[in-house]
Design a protein around this motif. Sequence first.
Motif, short mmCIF file in Angstrom:
data_model
loop_
_atom_site.label_atom_id
_atom_site.label_comp_id
_atom_site.label_asym_id
_atom_site.label_seq_id
_atom_site.Cartn_x
_atom_site.Cartn_y
_atom_site.Cartn_z
N SER A 178 13.64 35.18 -22.54
CA SER A 178 13.92 33.80 -22.47
C SER A 178 13.21 32.71 -23.36
O SER A 178 13.79 31.82 -24.01
N LYS B 252 14.58 33.00 -26.88
CA LYS B 252 15.82 32.36 -26.96
C LYS B 252 15.52 30.80 -27.16
O LYS B 252 16.34 30.09 -27.88
N CYS B 253 14.79 30.35 -26.07
CA CYS B 253 14.59 29.05 -26.14
C CYS B 253 14.15 28.54 -27.69
O CYS B 253 14.41 27.71 -28.13
N TYR C 241 5.50 27.16 -31.87
CA TYR C 241 5.83 28.29 -30.91
C TYR C 241 5.32 29.44 -31.57
O TYR C 241 4.42 30.26 -31.08
N SER D 141 7.61 23.62 -23.85
CA SER D 141 8.55 24.07 -22.77
C SER D 141 9.12 25.48 -23.01
O SER D 141 9.28 26.32 -21.96
N CYS D 142 9.25 25.97 -24.23
CA CYS D 142 9.29 27.29 -24.47
C CYS D 142 8.36 28.29 -24.13
O CYS D 142 8.55 29.26 -23.60
N LYS E 61 7.51 29.54 -20.66
CA LYS E 61 8.44 30.73 -20.18
C LYS E 61 7.76 32.11 -20.34
O LYS E 61 7.96 33.22 -19.86
#
Length: 90
Positions: A24, A27-28, A40, A84-85, A88
């Motif tokens: 997830s 994917k983000c 990231y 935000s990613c 997860k």
Amino acid sequence: MKKLLLACAAFGVMTVPALADQASADKCAAGLDANGQAIYAAAAPQAAAASDLRGLVTSVTKSLVSNGTVSMGDARGAAEAAGSCLMKLR
């Protein structure tokens, strides 16, 4: 005994979503712009163990800005999106 087994099974099911969701998160991250993806990628290996995710993202972003990978003007928005990613992964 049945109640104990059901309670243990329910606890096991309840803890699954709390585990890191790498797919997830990846994917983000795929939807991020190049700056967000750089942040990231740099922060992801440390994100799950970081006690202060915001501090980690800030530190990584500052480093990427100082070495010219991310522009100063784009840093904040990219860091927020990457954060935000990264959430997860926790």
